[in-house]
Enzyme design. Sequence first.
Site, PDB file in Angstrom:
ATOM      1  N   HIS A 100      -1.868 -35.756 -17.084  1.00 21.87           N
ATOM      2  CA  HIS A 100      -1.209 -35.052 -15.980  1.00 21.87           C
ATOM      3  C   HIS A 100      -1.161 -35.897 -14.721  1.00 21.87           C
ATOM      4  O   HIS A 100      -0.152 -35.945 -14.031  1.00 21.87           O
ATOM      5  CB  HIS A 100      -1.888 -33.701 -15.724  1.00 21.87           C
ATOM      6  N   LYS A 106      -6.184 -22.585 -21.138  1.00 21.32           N
ATOM      7  CA  LYS A 106      -7.014 -21.393 -20.950  1.00 21.32           C
ATOM      8  C   LYS A 106      -7.362 -21.208 -19.483  1.00 21.32           C
ATOM      9  O   LYS A 106      -7.394 -22.170 -18.720  1.00 21.32           O
ATOM     10  CB  LYS A 106      -8.290 -21.469 -21.795  1.00 21.32           C
TER      11      LYS A 106
END
Lengths: 198, 295
Positions: free
Chosen positions: A38, A102
């Site tokens: 990322h 999550k």
Amino acid sequence: MALRRIRSPMDPETAASLAVGDTVLVSGRIVTGRDQVHRYLASGGESPLDLTGMVLYHCGPIVVGDAGSHRVVAAGPTTSMREEPYQADVIARFKPGAVMGKGGMGERTSKALVEHGIPYLHATGGAAVYLASCIERVEGVYLEEFGRPEAMWVLCVRDLPALVTMDGKGASLHRHILDRSASMLKRVLESTLTPPRT
Amino acid sequence: MIPMDSSKLGRSMYELMMRTSTELPEDVTCALEKAREREPVHSTAANTLDIILKSAELSRANRLPICQDTGVPFAVVRAPQAVDTAEITRALVSALKTLTIEGVLRQNCVDPVNGSNSGDNTGPHVPQVHYEPSEGPIRVDFMLKGGGSENVSTQYSLPCDELRAGRDLEGVRRCVLDAVFKAQGRGCAPGFISVCIGGDRASGYLVAKKGLFRKLGEANPDVDLARLESVITEEANMLGIGPMGLGGNTTLLGCALNAAGRHPASFFVTVSYSCWATRRYSVELDETGGVARWL
């Protein structure tokens, strides 16, 4: 709230139609990316593969074997919130079809999901072997120099279960649970313990 | 020095780590099964707990890691002075490296300065092995604690205005409930918390983490702390955070409170959060290094 079978990569209409509360079974090609991927993609790095419409999975799997015989033994989601500083930029640049992880994500990502009409999928944390059993094969790996858990793994999956917890309309189950638990905490703390015996 | 059979000791440490990574302890499994019974059929909470229990069963049957985050290796060794503790450390490190190659442990040790992964789960101050001299027998406690649950662990300094928490058990209650609330689902609820009341900043975290070795159902010998453990567990479960933070009746499976002497000027409350996949085993060794019994 419905059970939906979806394929990755997915078309924009499917992505936009998924709503908070929908249970999905993901099949097709998905790609993993966590902190290093990322940061790399958000800071101008080029993706080694076309991410358009793909499910981008926050996951650092355990993989055994060498190229050609890679096998994923455990592949649960990691905490998505760590990608919050980068996620909106990654979505804008690479147009994935969904983000999966999550714990949910923050307001900036929520805005990006709305802007691009895509959902956030919540997979069950720690259910690593069950989720790995939904992976039929490893198609390939990129950016392995980040270390195996941090690399981009392209995985062919079948019926991987997840819950839509943030959607392209701006709804968020995480925000709802946070608000509800905050008011409950306030109520619980209105009373105090009876002092212990002396 | 009492010499140990190094291959026997090596096998014992290998088995200890293998079990810890792949077999959810019985008390944890039971708590999760009970939690599932408390959730409405077909609810998100029940479905989540179903997936969790199914996954843990697959791990046990196939000797695969319960979670891909196989955590930070943490060992506590209790042994008489005459035992060569360096040999136990060598056996632990060797088992760690072998299991990493076998994919039972993930490569989880990263250099914080240059970002490189050592690839074998060792590095400066890793693994942590804590020694406590004892009269014997030799006992090794081993834990794998995941990064997500470690990240939501926290420390409070009392008094704390914001939480209206004073230097008493009521203050402790307010801190612990705040920690559970702030963690939401990010520590992989439903989890366990172990708390150190008192101590200094360093011992607080250590005592709290060691408290996670206490099994569910083992009562706290201190009556006041035992009572507060039940209160906290019950109240945490009223918050509705639920499995993975997706809503439900079970947010916390258990709470362990521990006390450590404090400096008159300090009152720390340290909360160690452990995910539903709480992985810890304890083993007693015979004098040759073989497994005498599992505890």
